[in-house]
Design a protein around this motif. Structure first.
Motif, mmCIF file in Angstrom:
data_model
loop_
_atom_site.group_PDB
_atom_site.id
_atom_site.type_symbol
_atom_site.label_atom_id
_atom_site.label_comp_id
_atom_site.label_asym_id
_atom_site.label_seq_id
_atom_site.Cartn_x
_atom_site.Cartn_y
_atom_site.Cartn_z
ATOM 1 N N MET A 56 2.896 11.149 -11.932
ATOM 2 C CA MET A 56 1.992 10.591 -10.930
ATOM 3 C C MET A 56 1.213 9.399 -11.493
ATOM 4 S SD MET A 56 2.986 12.156 -8.377
ATOM 5 C CE MET A 56 1.915 11.371 -7.205
ATOM 6 N N ASP A 57 0.882 9.436 -12.772
ATOM 7 C CA ASP A 57 0.239 8.271 -13.393
ATOM 8 C C ASP A 57 1.170 7.058 -13.339
ATOM 9 O OD1 ASP A 57 -2.040 9.737 -13.952
ATOM 10 O OD2 ASP A 57 -1.562 10.013 -16.084
ATOM 11 N N GLU A 58 2.442 7.283 -13.637
ATOM 12 C CA GLU A 58 3.421 6.198 -13.571
ATOM 13 C C GLU A 58 3.563 5.684 -12.133
ATOM 14 O OE1 GLU A 58 8.185 5.347 -14.278
ATOM 15 O OE2 GLU A 58 7.363 7.312 -14.780
ATOM 16 N N PHE A 59 3.584 6.594 -11.171
ATOM 17 C CA PHE A 59 3.693 6.219 -9.759
ATOM 18 C C PHE A 59 2.487 5.376 -9.340
ATOM 19 C CE2 PHE A 59 3.871 7.690 -5.138
ATOM 20 C CZ PHE A 59 4.917 6.848 -4.815
ATOM 21 N N ASN A 60 1.300 5.781 -9.752
ATOM 22 C CA ASN A 60 0.097 5.005 -9.445
ATOM 23 C C ASN A 60 0.158 3.620 -10.070
ATOM 24 O OD1 ASN A 60 -1.736 6.445 -7.699
ATOM 25 N ND2 ASN A 60 -1.920 7.951 -9.336
ATOM 26 N N GLU A 61 0.682 3.528 -11.274
ATOM 27 C CA GLU A 61 0.818 2.212 -11.921
ATOM 28 C C GLU A 61 1.810 1.333 -11.167
ATOM 29 O OE1 GLU A 61 -1.041 0.682 -14.205
ATOM 30 O OE2 GLU A 61 -2.258 2.487 -14.008
ATOM 31 N N GLN A 62 2.873 1.933 -10.663
ATOM 32 C CA GLN A 62 3.835 1.169 -9.881
ATOM 33 C C GLN A 62 3.217 0.702 -8.559
ATOM 34 O OE1 GLN A 62 7.025 4.019 -9.826
ATOM 35 N NE2 GLN A 62 7.967 3.166 -11.664
ATOM 36 N N MET A 63 2.396 1.551 -7.939
ATOM 37 C CA MET A 63 1.707 1.126 -6.719
ATOM 38 C C MET A 63 0.708 0.017 -7.027
ATOM 39 S SD MET A 63 1.088 4.474 -4.316
ATOM 40 C CE MET A 63 0.258 5.450 -5.552
ATOM 41 N N THR B 37 -7.961 -1.242 -6.247
ATOM 42 C CA THR B 37 -9.223 -0.546 -6.020
ATOM 43 C C THR B 37 -9.766 -0.865 -4.633
ATOM 44 O OG1 THR B 37 -9.714 -0.548 -8.375
ATOM 45 C CG2 THR B 37 -11.582 -0.232 -6.885
ATOM 46 N N GLU B 38 -9.660 -2.118 -4.237
ATOM 47 C CA GLU B 38 -10.115 -2.538 -2.912
ATOM 48 C C GLU B 38 -9.354 -1.784 -1.813
ATOM 49 O OE1 GLU B 38 -10.070 -6.754 -0.584
ATOM 50 O OE2 GLU B 38 -10.477 -6.822 -2.738
ATOM 51 N N THR B 39 -8.066 -1.625 -1.999
ATOM 52 C CA THR B 39 -7.241 -0.906 -1.018
ATOM 53 C C THR B 39 -7.628 0.567 -0.973
ATOM 54 O OG1 THR B 39 -5.424 -2.457 -1.362
ATOM 55 C CG2 THR B 39 -4.876 -0.340 -0.351
ATOM 56 N N ALA B 40 -7.796 1.175 -2.140
ATOM 57 C CA ALA B 40 -8.200 2.586 -2.199
ATOM 58 C C ALA B 40 -9.554 2.796 -1.523
ATOM 59 C CB ALA B 40 -8.246 3.064 -3.650
ATOM 60 N N ALA C 77 2.622 -3.091 -7.260
ATOM 61 C CA ALA C 77 3.119 -3.539 -5.949
ATOM 62 C C ALA C 77 2.003 -4.154 -5.112
ATOM 63 C CB ALA C 77 3.755 -2.365 -5.203
ATOM 64 N N ILE C 78 0.824 -3.557 -5.163
ATOM 65 C CA ILE C 78 -0.310 -4.046 -4.373
ATOM 66 C C ILE C 78 -0.980 -5.231 -5.059
ATOM 67 C CG2 ILE C 78 -2.634 -3.443 -3.545
ATOM 68 C CD1 ILE C 78 -1.576 -0.573 -3.145
ATOM 69 N N GLY C 79 -0.962 -5.172 -6.364
ATOM 70 C CA GLY C 79 -1.686 -6.161 -7.163
ATOM 71 C C GLY C 79 -2.889 -5.476 -7.780
ATOM 72 N N ALA C 80 -3.008 -5.571 -9.072
ATOM 73 C CA ALA C 80 -4.079 -4.875 -9.778
ATOM 74 C C ALA C 80 -5.451 -5.220 -9.209
ATOM 75 C CB ALA C 80 -4.027 -5.194 -11.272
ATOM 76 N N ASP C 81 -5.628 -6.481 -8.796
ATOM 77 C CA ASP C 81 -6.916 -6.910 -8.267
ATOM 78 C C ASP C 81 -7.198 -6.318 -6.893
ATOM 79 O OD1 ASP C 81 -4.761 -8.494 -7.352
ATOM 80 O OD2 ASP C 81 -6.116 -10.106 -6.780
ATOM 81 N N LYS C 82 -6.166 -5.898 -6.161
ATOM 82 C CA LYS C 82 -6.341 -5.355 -4.808
ATOM 83 C C LYS C 82 -6.249 -3.827 -4.749
ATOM 84 C CE LYS C 82 -6.619 -9.273 -2.601
ATOM 85 N NZ LYS C 82 -7.827 -9.670 -1.958
#
Length: 141
Positions: free
Chosen positions: A108-115, A125-128, A118-123
């Motif tokens: 799940m950590d790997e899956f979150n990193e892939q998301m 937290t904003e998306t969450a 995909a979203i962009g590291a800068d976006k």
């Protein structure tokens, strides 16, 4: 032009994410994402009742009853009489449940990193945060 049908996009993304996450959870620990959520909730609040678990997960009590039965049968959680609530059952994570969480966490950590990628590291937290606000809005209505 971006597709602005937000509900449709959220629904479609949620479906794809759930399928992909379920595959990862099943591969790592033999559990679904719904079961993972229940295990995390029981881990975070040892002694939680089925009613409290249903509220935490936003599920009907009947659905939680079935899930708890499957998790007990799999040896991942245990039931005991609640110390303060007559007729309530307290849920506890078993050693097998803890091991299942340990096995699934890297996937799940790997899956979150892939998301995040995909979203962009800068976006990310904003998306969450935006999704959490939607959830709070729904709870308030």
């Amino acid at each position: 032009m971006a597709d602005e049908r937000l509900y449709f996009q959220l629904q479609r993304a949620a479906h794809h994410l759930r399928v992909a996450a379920d595959r990862r959870c099943m591969g790592a620990a033999g559990i679904t994402t719904a079961q993972l959520g229940a295990l995390f909730a029981v881990q975070q609040q040892p002694g939680v009742t089925q009613q409290e678990l249903a509220h935490t997960l936003g599920q009907r009590e009947s659905a939680i009853t079935s899930m708890v039965t499957r998790l007990v049968d799999a040896g991942l959680i245990s039931k005991r009489t609640h110390p303060r609530q007559y007729r309530a059952i307290a849920l506890e994570l078993t050693a097998s449940g803890k091991r299942a969480l340990d096995r699934v966490r890297p996937a799940m950590d790997e899956f979150n990193e892939q998301m995040r990628a995909a979203i962009g590291a800068d976006k990310f937290t904003e998306t969450a945060e935006a999704l959490a606000r939607l959830d709070q809005w729904f709870e308030a209505t």
